[in-house]
Design a protein around this motif. Structure first.
Motif, PDB file in Angstrom:
ATOM      1  N   MET A 130       0.828  -1.240   0.064  1.00  0.00           N
ATOM      2  CA  MET A 130      -0.115  -0.091   0.031  1.00  0.00           C
ATOM      3  C   MET A 130       0.887   1.302   0.064  1.00  0.00           C
ATOM      4  SD  MET A 130      -3.320   0.713   2.540  1.00  0.00           S
ATOM      5  CE  MET A 130      -4.390   1.817   1.958  1.00  0.00           C
ATOM      6  N   CYS A 131       0.460   2.426  -0.483  1.00  0.00           N
ATOM      7  CA  CYS A 131       1.104   3.593  -0.372  1.00  0.00           C
ATOM      8  C   CYS A 131       0.226   4.582   0.137  1.00  0.00           C
ATOM      9  CB  CYS A 131       1.564   3.943  -1.752  1.00  0.00           C
ATOM     10  SG  CYS A 131       2.504   5.438  -1.758  1.00  0.00           S
ATOM     11  N   GLY A 132       0.525   4.942   1.300  1.00  0.00           N
ATOM     12  CA  GLY A 132      -0.238   5.808   2.031  1.00  0.00           C
ATOM     13  C   GLY A 132       0.348   7.500   2.429  1.00  0.00           C
ATOM     14  N   ARG A 133       1.492   7.507   2.121  1.00  0.00           N
ATOM     15  CA  ARG A 133       2.460   8.611   2.189  1.00  0.00           C
ATOM     16  C   ARG A 133       3.490   8.591   1.347  1.00  0.00           C
ATOM     17  NH1 ARG A 133       1.702  11.059   7.316  1.00  0.00           N
ATOM     18  NH2 ARG A 133      -0.536  10.788   7.819  1.00  0.00           N
ATOM     19  N   PHE A 134       3.920   9.552   0.597  1.00  0.00           N
ATOM     20  CA  PHE A 134       5.213   9.664  -0.051  1.00  0.00           C
ATOM     21  C   PHE A 134       5.774  10.983  -0.192  1.00  0.00           C
ATOM     22  CE2 PHE A 134       1.691  10.780  -3.369  1.00  0.00           C
ATOM     23  CZ  PHE A 134       2.828  11.589  -4.401  1.00  0.00           C
ATOM     24  N   ALA A 135       6.903  11.147  -0.738  1.00  0.00           N
ATOM     25  CA  ALA A 135       7.630  12.371  -0.601  1.00  0.00           C
ATOM     26  C   ALA A 135       7.976  12.654  -2.416  1.00  0.00           C
ATOM     27  CB  ALA A 135       8.774  12.365   0.057  1.00  0.00           C
ATOM     28  N   LEU A 136       8.180  14.197  -2.653  1.00  0.00           N
ATOM     29  CA  LEU A 136       8.732  14.571  -3.902  1.00  0.00           C
ATOM     30  C   LEU A 136       9.661  15.615  -3.529  1.00  0.00           C
ATOM     31  CD1 LEU A 136       9.186  14.270  -7.033  1.00  0.00           C
ATOM     32  CD2 LEU A 136       7.089  15.666  -7.245  1.00  0.00           C
ATOM     33  N   THR A 137      10.908  15.348  -3.839  1.00  0.00           N
ATOM     34  CA  THR A 137      11.783  16.483  -3.509  1.00  0.00           C
ATOM     35  C   THR A 137      12.834  17.009  -4.683  1.00  0.00           C
ATOM     36  OG1 THR A 137      13.488  14.855  -2.659  1.00  0.00           O
ATOM     37  CG2 THR A 137      11.945  15.948  -0.885  1.00  0.00           C
ATOM     38  N   ALA A 138      12.317  16.387  -5.739  1.00  0.00           N
ATOM     39  CA  ALA A 138      13.267  16.718  -6.857  1.00  0.00           C
ATOM     40  C   ALA A 138      12.783  18.318  -7.439  1.00  0.00           C
ATOM     41  CB  ALA A 138      12.717  15.860  -7.961  1.00  0.00           C
ATOM     42  N   THR A 139      13.624  18.590  -8.264  1.00  0.00           N
ATOM     43  CA  THR A 139      13.314  20.071  -8.701  1.00  0.00           C
ATOM     44  C   THR A 139      12.555  19.851 -10.108  1.00  0.00           C
ATOM     45  OG1 THR A 139      15.339  20.148 -10.236  1.00  0.00           O
ATOM     46  CG2 THR A 139      15.519  20.989  -8.043  1.00  0.00           C
ATOM     47  N   PRO A 140      12.008  21.056 -10.548  1.00  0.00           N
ATOM     48  CA  PRO A 140      11.358  21.046 -11.744  1.00  0.00           C
ATOM     49  C   PRO A 140      11.970  20.719 -12.999  1.00  0.00           C
ATOM     50  CG  PRO A 140      10.618  23.046 -10.682  1.00  0.00           C
ATOM     51  CD  PRO A 140      11.732  22.457  -9.739  1.00  0.00           C
ATOM     52  N   GLU A 141      13.260  21.111 -12.985  1.00  0.00           N
ATOM     53  CA  GLU A 141      14.301  20.792 -13.903  1.00  0.00           C
ATOM     54  C   GLU A 141      14.386  19.268 -13.823  1.00  0.00           C
ATOM     55  OE1 GLU A 141      14.305  24.854 -13.075  1.00  0.00           O
ATOM     56  OE2 GLU A 141      14.669  23.188 -11.642  1.00  0.00           O
ATOM     57  N   GLU A 142      14.685  18.644 -12.942  1.00  0.00           N
ATOM     58  CA  GLU A 142      14.776  17.172 -13.121  1.00  0.00           C
ATOM     59  C   GLU A 142      13.493  16.534 -13.464  1.00  0.00           C
ATOM     60  OE1 GLU A 142      17.597  16.110  -9.141  1.00  0.00           O
ATOM     61  OE2 GLU A 142      15.599  16.914  -8.759  1.00  0.00           O
ATOM     62  N   LEU A 143      12.229  16.844 -13.118  1.00  0.00           N
ATOM     63  CA  LEU A 143      11.272  16.397 -13.752  1.00  0.00           C
ATOM     64  C   LEU A 143      10.986  16.506 -15.375  1.00  0.00           C
ATOM     65  CD1 LEU A 143       8.123  16.956 -11.222  1.00  0.00           C
ATOM     66  CD2 LEU A 143       9.904  15.000 -11.389  1.00  0.00           C
ATOM     67  N   MET A 144      11.438  17.825 -15.482  1.00  0.00           N
ATOM     68  CA  MET A 144      11.442  18.246 -17.166  1.00  0.00           C
ATOM     69  C   MET A 144      12.309  17.094 -17.644  1.00  0.00           C
ATOM     70  SD  MET A 144      11.280  22.228 -16.893  1.00  0.00           S
ATOM     71  CE  MET A 144      11.463  22.287 -18.886  1.00  0.00           C
ATOM     72  N   GLU A 145      13.548  16.940 -17.218  1.00  0.00           N
ATOM     73  CA  GLU A 145      14.268  15.955 -18.074  1.00  0.00           C
ATOM     74  C   GLU A 145      13.873  14.567 -17.973  1.00  0.00           C
ATOM     75  OE1 GLU A 145      19.110  14.833 -17.649  1.00  0.00           O
ATOM     76  OE2 GLU A 145      18.140  16.084 -16.434  1.00  0.00           O
ATOM     77  N   LEU A 146      13.604  14.095 -16.844  1.00  0.00           N
ATOM     78  CA  LEU A 146      13.138  12.766 -16.888  1.00  0.00           C
ATOM     79  C   LEU A 146      12.025  12.365 -17.446  1.00  0.00           C
ATOM     80  CD1 LEU A 146      13.442   9.913 -15.490  1.00  0.00           C
ATOM     81  CD2 LEU A 146      11.953  10.621 -13.847  1.00  0.00           C
ATOM     82  N   PHE A 147      10.884  13.274 -17.752  1.00  0.00           N
ATOM     83  CA  PHE A 147       9.556  12.903 -18.237  1.00  0.00           C
ATOM     84  C   PHE A 147       9.422  13.749 -19.638  1.00  0.00           C
ATOM     85  CE2 PHE A 147       8.921  12.345 -13.746  1.00  0.00           C
ATOM     86  CZ  PHE A 147       8.329  11.304 -13.757  1.00  0.00           C
ATOM     87  N   GLY A 148      10.506  14.447 -20.057  1.00  0.00           N
ATOM     88  CA  GLY A 148      10.528  15.089 -21.227  1.00  0.00           C
ATOM     89  C   GLY A 148       9.283  16.061 -21.360  1.00  0.00           C
ATOM     90  N   LEU A 149       9.237  16.744 -20.299  1.00  0.00           N
ATOM     91  CA  LEU A 149       8.197  18.019 -20.294  1.00  0.00           C
ATOM     92  C   LEU A 149       8.685  19.160 -21.171  1.00  0.00           C
ATOM     93  CD1 LEU A 149       7.269  17.656 -16.396  1.00  0.00           C
ATOM     94  CD2 LEU A 149       6.200  16.639 -18.340  1.00  0.00           C
ATOM     95  N   LEU A 150       7.720  19.761 -21.555  1.00  0.00           N
ATOM     96  CA  LEU A 150       8.153  21.320 -22.207  1.00  0.00           C
ATOM     97  C   LEU A 150       8.208  22.277 -21.080  1.00  0.00           C
ATOM     98  CD1 LEU A 150       5.636  21.244 -25.104  1.00  0.00           C
ATOM     99  CD2 LEU A 150       7.931  20.659 -25.225  1.00  0.00           C
ATOM    100  N   GLU A 151       7.335  22.095 -20.159  1.00  0.00           N
ATOM    101  CA  GLU A 151       7.781  23.344 -19.028  1.00  0.00           C
ATOM    102  C   GLU A 151       6.997  22.409 -17.623  1.00  0.00           C
ATOM    103  OE1 GLU A 151       5.296  26.417 -19.696  1.00  0.00           O
ATOM    104  OE2 GLU A 151       3.641  25.358 -19.865  1.00  0.00           O
TER     105      GLU A 151
END
Length: 259
Positions: free
Chosen positions: A1-22
């Motif tokens: 089960m997943c009842g809590r999680f964390a996200l501490t990455a930067t927007p730039e890291e998400l853009m690079e990993l997921f191929g986001l335009l912004e």
């Protein structure tokens, strides 16, 4: 089960990993709980110019899923997780599995090893993170619930599967992890039906995660600093998790929040 999680990455890291335009700027979040807003990744409607990857975009949705056909969400349990093995056949998730598969970025998740009933030992919280660091993508489902007055709420649930060896001694379930090479196939709801992506909904590789015992500070949603991830001496010896069913293992109405 997943009842809590964390996200501490930067927007730039998400853009690079997921191929986001912004990606809009956002703060590091160390204790994300159900009903709170979370970032999810969806496939956009058009292809990114000059790229063989589909354009993706980030959205902010509520963590907690209510099927679109529910008239009064106050009378329906909030579904934060969906069992990967049965979601395609459940009325609550069937449409989302076919049309609205998403990715949920995370730096890791929290899980509790709970002692047998009457054992007298306290529960032990764990911070479960990728052994190599970085961002992990959980498989998720999205729904837009519309009220009678026309207002809409975008919401999401995280898919779970059997735990791998690292997590199994804590809990018998874990989030489904989608690897970067499979992002496009998971998000492609136009040509990839649920039966075409069932091979992705499996436990993560045995060496993918590491589980770190932490204090019970994470239990309170008001504790939001990085200190909740500090390692502590475990209070419960490592042992196989009890086999009794958890809330995440029940039928449709059982896939709800622990809170």
């Amino acid at each position: 089960m997943c009842g809590r999680f964390a996200l501490t990455a930067t927007p730039e890291e998400l853009m690079e990993l997921f191929g986001l335009l912004e990606a809009d700027d956002f703060p590091a979040r160390f204790n994300i709980a159900p009903t709170q807003p979370i970032i999810v990744i969806v496939a956009a409607d058009r292809a990114e110019p000059g790229s063989n990857l589909p354009e993706r975009k980030a959205l902010l949705v509520r963590w907690g899923f209510t099927p679109g056909w529910v008239k009064d969400p106050r009378k329906f349990p909030l579904l934060i997780n969906a069992r990967a093995e049965t979601a395609v056949g459940k009325a609550a998730f069937r449409a989302a599995m076919r049309h609205r598969r998403i990715l949920v970025p995370a730096s890791g998740f929290y899980e509790w090893r709970r002692p047998a009933k009457g054992g007298g030992e306290p529960s032990q919280a764990h911070w479960v993170r990728p052994r190599k660091g970085g961002v992990v993508a959980f498989a998720g489902l999205m729904e837009t619930w519309s009220s009678a007055d026309g207002s809409e709420v975008d919401m999401a649930a995280i898919l779970t599967t059997d735990a791998n060896r690292v997590v199994r001694h804590i809990h018998d379930r874990m989030p489904v992890v989608i690897e970067p090479e499979d992002f496009a196939r998971w998000l492609d709801c136009r040509t990839q039906e649920p039966r075409d992506v069932t091979d992705l909904m499996v436990p993560a590789a045995e060496d993918y995660f590491e589980a770190i015992p932490i204090s019970d500070k994470v239990n309170k949603v008001t504790n939001t600093g990085p200190e909740i991830q500090d390692e502590v001496a475990p209070v419960i010896p490592a042992a196989p998790a009890a086999s009794k069913a958890r809330a995440d293992d029940r039928d449709d109405d059982g896939q709800m929040s622990l809170f």
